[in-house]
Design a protein around this motif. Structure first.
Motif, PDB file in Angstrom:
ATOM      1  N   GLU A 262      43.833  60.378 122.575  1.00 14.14           N
ATOM      2  CA  GLU A 262      42.570  60.802 121.967  1.00 14.14           C
ATOM      3  C   GLU A 262      42.510  60.322 120.515  1.00 14.14           C
ATOM      4  OE1 GLU A 262      41.904  64.990 122.389  1.00 14.14           O
ATOM      5  OE2 GLU A 262      42.261  64.974 124.562  1.00 14.14           O
ATOM      6  N   ASN A 263      43.272  59.265 120.208  1.00 11.16           N
ATOM      7  CA  ASN A 263      43.392  58.797 118.831  1.00 11.16           C
ATOM      8  C   ASN A 263      42.308  57.779 118.486  1.00 11.16           C
ATOM      9  OD1 ASN A 263      46.423  59.039 120.098  1.00 11.16           O
ATOM     10  ND2 ASN A 263      46.240  60.045 118.113  1.00 11.16           N
ATOM     11  N   TRP A 264      41.085  58.025 118.961  1.00 14.12           N
ATOM     12  CA  TRP A 264      39.946  57.189 118.588  1.00 14.12           C
ATOM     13  C   TRP A 264      38.687  58.052 118.680  1.00 14.12           C
ATOM     14  CZ3 TRP A 264      39.702  52.755 116.127  1.00 14.12           C
ATOM     15  CH2 TRP A 264      38.489  52.081 116.051  1.00 14.12           C
ATOM     16  N   GLN A 265      38.116  58.326 117.532  1.00 17.70           N
ATOM     17  CA  GLN A 265      36.939  59.196 117.425  1.00 17.70           C
ATOM     18  C   GLN A 265      37.225  60.579 118.006  1.00 17.70           C
ATOM     19  OE1 GLN A 265      33.861  56.918 119.368  1.00 17.70           O
ATOM     20  NE2 GLN A 265      33.585  55.560 117.598  1.00 17.70           N
ATOM     21  N   GLY A 266      38.500  60.940 118.073  1.00 11.36           N
ATOM     22  CA  GLY A 266      38.872  62.252 118.574  1.00 11.36           C
ATOM     23  C   GLY A 266      38.539  62.474 120.036  1.00 11.36           C
ATOM     24  N   LYS A 267      38.387  61.378 120.793  1.00  8.29           N
ATOM     25  CA  LYS A 267      37.988  61.499 122.195  1.00  8.29           C
ATOM     26  C   LYS A 267      38.901  60.655 123.081  1.00  8.29           C
ATOM     27  CE  LYS A 267      33.725  60.127 121.584  1.00  8.29           C
ATOM     28  NZ  LYS A 267      32.289  59.831 121.846  1.00  8.29           N
ATOM     29  N   ARG A 268      38.831  60.925 124.384  1.00 11.62           N
ATOM     30  CA  ARG A 268      39.628  60.183 125.372  1.00 11.62           C
ATOM     31  C   ARG A 268      38.904  58.955 125.914  1.00 11.62           C
ATOM     32  NH1 ARG A 268      40.646  65.675 127.051  1.00 11.62           N
ATOM     33  NH2 ARG A 268      38.888  65.567 128.505  1.00 11.62           N
ATOM     34  N   ASP A 269      37.625  58.806 125.587  1.00 11.27           N
ATOM     35  CA  ASP A 269      36.782  57.837 126.293  1.00 11.27           C
ATOM     36  C   ASP A 269      37.340  56.424 126.308  1.00 11.27           C
ATOM     37  OD1 ASP A 269      35.351  60.173 125.969  1.00 11.27           O
ATOM     38  OD2 ASP A 269      33.413  59.162 125.813  1.00 11.27           O
ATOM     39  N   ILE A 270      37.726  55.902 125.144  1.00 12.11           N
ATOM     40  CA  ILE A 270      38.155  54.509 125.065  1.00 12.11           C
ATOM     41  C   ILE A 270      39.431  54.283 125.870  1.00 12.11           C
ATOM     42  CG2 ILE A 270      39.582  54.717 122.977  1.00 12.11           C
ATOM     43  CD1 ILE A 270      38.350  52.050 122.046  1.00 12.11           C
ATOM     44  N   PHE A 271      40.275  55.301 125.948  1.00 17.66           N
ATOM     45  CA  PHE A 271      41.521  55.173 126.694  1.00 17.66           C
ATOM     46  C   PHE A 271      41.252  55.174 128.201  1.00 17.66           C
ATOM     47  CE2 PHE A 271      42.641  56.827 122.569  1.00 17.66           C
ATOM     48  CZ  PHE A 271      43.751  56.076 122.233  1.00 17.66           C
ATOM     49  N   LEU A 272      40.393  56.060 128.663  1.00 19.00           N
ATOM     50  CA  LEU A 272      40.112  56.157 130.090  1.00 19.00           C
ATOM     51  C   LEU A 272      39.269  54.990 130.584  1.00 19.00           C
ATOM     52  CD1 LEU A 272      39.423  59.986 130.272  1.00 19.00           C
ATOM     53  CD2 LEU A 272      41.389  58.780 131.232  1.00 19.00           C
ATOM     54  N   LYS A 273      38.234  54.624 129.842  1.00 18.97           N
ATOM     55  CA  LYS A 273      37.351  53.545 130.285  1.00 18.97           C
ATOM     56  C   LYS A 273      38.080  52.209 130.380  1.00 18.97           C
ATOM     57  CE  LYS A 273      32.976  55.446 128.593  1.00 18.97           C
ATOM     58  NZ  LYS A 273      31.849  55.278 127.637  1.00 18.97           N
ATOM     59  N   ASN A 274      39.081  52.003 129.541  1.00 20.33           N
ATOM     60  CA  ASN A 274      39.749  50.704 129.470  1.00 20.33           C
ATOM     61  C   ASN A 274      41.167  50.707 130.028  1.00 20.33           C
ATOM     62  OD1 ASN A 274      37.795  48.925 127.735  1.00 20.33           O
ATOM     63  ND2 ASN A 274      37.848  50.926 126.725  1.00 20.33           N
ATOM     64  N   GLY A 275      41.575  51.811 130.643  1.00 25.85           N
ATOM     65  CA  GLY A 275      42.944  51.870 131.155  1.00 25.85           C
ATOM     66  C   GLY A 275      43.952  51.615 130.055  1.00 25.85           C
ATOM     67  N   LEU A 276      43.726  52.207 128.884  1.00 26.12           N
ATOM     68  CA  LEU A 276      44.547  51.955 127.700  1.00 26.12           C
ATOM     69  C   LEU A 276      45.649  53.011 127.610  1.00 26.12           C
ATOM     70  CD1 LEU A 276      44.987  50.359 125.092  1.00 26.12           C
ATOM     71  CD2 LEU A 276      43.290  51.823 123.991  1.00 26.12           C
ATOM     72  N   CYS A 277      46.889  52.555 127.788  1.00 25.52           N
ATOM     73  CA  CYS A 277      48.045  53.456 127.734  1.00 25.52           C
ATOM     74  C   CYS A 277      47.980  54.535 128.816  1.00 25.52           C
ATOM     75  CB  CYS A 277      48.180  54.109 126.363  1.00 25.52           C
ATOM     76  SG  CYS A 277      48.164  52.934 124.997  1.00 25.52           S
ATOM     77  N   ILE A 278      47.263  54.275 129.873  1.00 28.88           N
ATOM     78  CA  ILE A 278      47.144  55.198 130.987  1.00 28.88           C
ATOM     79  C   ILE A 278      46.758  54.386 132.221  1.00 28.88           C
ATOM     80  CG2 ILE A 278      44.716  55.728 130.459  1.00 28.88           C
ATOM     81  CD1 ILE A 278      45.156  58.521 131.546  1.00 28.88           C
TER      82      ILE A 278
END
Length: 440
Positions: free
Chosen positions: A62-78
């Motif tokens: 959640e280290n971007w704009q305090g949200k999970r969106d960028i990580f989930l949408k892009n398969g980033l570190c997950i």
């Protein structure tokens, strides 16, 4: 004769670099596929890599704009699957390759870590390791009922107790505790000698365990300990306990300085420095021609420029810093963290007086440590030069675009070139991971 060095592989979970890659068999497409990971391990074993280290984290970023969106949408570190499960699959699929899962001290009780790694050591016939990490993310801590991670240096103080318990539990069975089921003991009707199995009765400030392990004696007695010692406390800890160290200095000269210091600290701790292998992270680009390799390098830059938010989010995931409100065109300046201190320090050293935009693009293009770009022969020479400067011991390779195609550039391109130069083994000398690490 040239001095050979060790190669191991750093398996991260799914990677933004591979997401949507056009090749058949990428980690972005096949992260749930057992066959893909079996093939990975079997190909690394065919190429005589020492071990495969399974990286782990236990949270969604959640280290971007305090949200999970960028990580989930892009398969980033997950996603990140349970490393002990993956390790068991890979151990059953190979016969010589070392298998080293990451088990963090805040998420696993030391008894559980000792039991998991001891069990993998048994089923693999002596090829298990444990990558010891203390954790760094408050988000991960909150998944286990804590408000936040302890302060960085305190985490290593706690880890001293933790690793002491694990070692004592591994040693709670003497190597010859089993007497039954063997030719000499079958007539006695006794399977284990009670005098050779011991409680440990350890009570510390942070951890306690009675013991003994109920999983029985390990094969290597004990399994191999891996550790990424980058900060001062991390280096001191690695010098006391690690059998192999993961490091990411920014140049061959920095690699030399790091290895010299860690070996000095090992001697100060009464250890033989040759008993610990320092492997430097590297992300090579290997292609059939120099032109193709340079094109792929340039594509790294193009991708970084187009996806600056993703690169900053990934950096923030490592460092516990949300860069979304930073001015991209201002110098990076001074930053502090309770997260991965060595990752942040290396980034800041590279950045210098550059802007944040320039620094993160440069960091994405260069990857880890020494720059390795070219044909198999060229990259083999670059690796040899880096090792000559550093003094040893080898590389931990990571492919950000892991696919069957990119893996083949290593196993069927780079490795044969290294073998022709006498820089890498052509066969495993021993059955056990520790013995192969110490073979040169």
């Amino acid at each position: 004769m040239p001095q050979p060095f060790h190669l191991s592989y750093f398996l991260q979970g799914s990677s933004v670099h591979a997401w949507g890659a056009p090749f058949i068999g990428t980690i972005g497409q096949d992260w749930k596929s057992a066959s893909f990971f079996r093939e990975l391990a079997q190909n690394l074993e065919r190429a005589c890599f020492d071990y495969l280290l399974i990286e782990d984290s236990i949270y969604v970023g959640e280290n971007w704009q305090g949200k999970r969106d960028i990580f989930l949408k892009n398969g980033l570190c997950i996603p990140r699957q349970e490393p002990s499960v993956v390790a068991t699959l890979l151990a059953a699929s190979t016969t010589r390759l070392g298998i080293v899962p990451t088990l963090s001290t805040f998420a696993y009780h030391p008894y559980l870590t000792a039991r998991i790694t001891g069990s993998i050591d048994q089923i693999s016939n002596g090829r298990a390791g444990w990558n010891m990490v203390t954790g760094s993310s408050d988000l991960a801590a909150q998944n286990f009922g804590m408000d936040a991670m302890p302060e960085h240096d305190l985490r290593y103080e706690m880890a001293e107790e933790y690793v002491e318990i694990v070692k004592r539990l591994w040693n709670s069975w003497e190597p010859d505790a089993q007497v039954g089921g063997l030719t000499a003991g079958e007539e006695t009707g006794v399977l284990f000698d009670p005098d050779k199995v011991h409680t440990i009765d350890y009570t510390g400030e942070y951890y306690a365990s009675r013991g003994p392990l109920n999983s029985g004696p390990t094969v290597q007695h004990p399994p191999v300990i891996a550790q990424a010692g980058g900060s001062k406390p991390g280096m001191a800890f690695a010098a006391r306990h690690a059998d192999t160290i993961v490091a990411a200095p920014n140049s061959p000269e920095a690699m030399r300085d790091y290895r010299t210091e860690i070996r000095r600290q090992m001697v100060a701790n009464g250890r033989d420095p040759n008993h610990c292998k320092v492997l430097f992270l590297a992300s090579p680009i290997v292609a059939e021609t120099e032109e193709q390799a340079q094109y792929l390098l340039e594509q790294r830059r193009v991708s970084a420029e187009k996806n600056i938010d993703l690169r900053l989010a990934r950096l923030g995931w490592h460092t516990n810093i949300d860069f979304s409100d930073f001015d991209l065109d201002q110098p990076v300046g001074e930053l502090t963290t309770n997260g991965h201190q060595s990752s942040l320090r290396n980034f800041l050293m590279r950045a210098g007086k550059s802007t944040l935009r320039e620094a993160v693009i440069d960091n994405s293009v260069k990857g880890y440590g020494v720059n390795l770009v070219g044909t198999p022969e060229t990259v083999a020479c670059q690796m040899a030069e880096a090792m000559e400067t550093a003094g040893g011991d080898g590389f931990l390779i990571e492919l950000g675009d892991l696919s069957r195609r990119s893996l083949a550039t290593l196993t069927d391109g780079l490795v044969p070139a290294l073998q022709r130069k006498g820089l890498m083994r052509r066969r495993y000398e021993f059955e056990h991971l520790r013995d192969n690490l110490l073979s040169f």
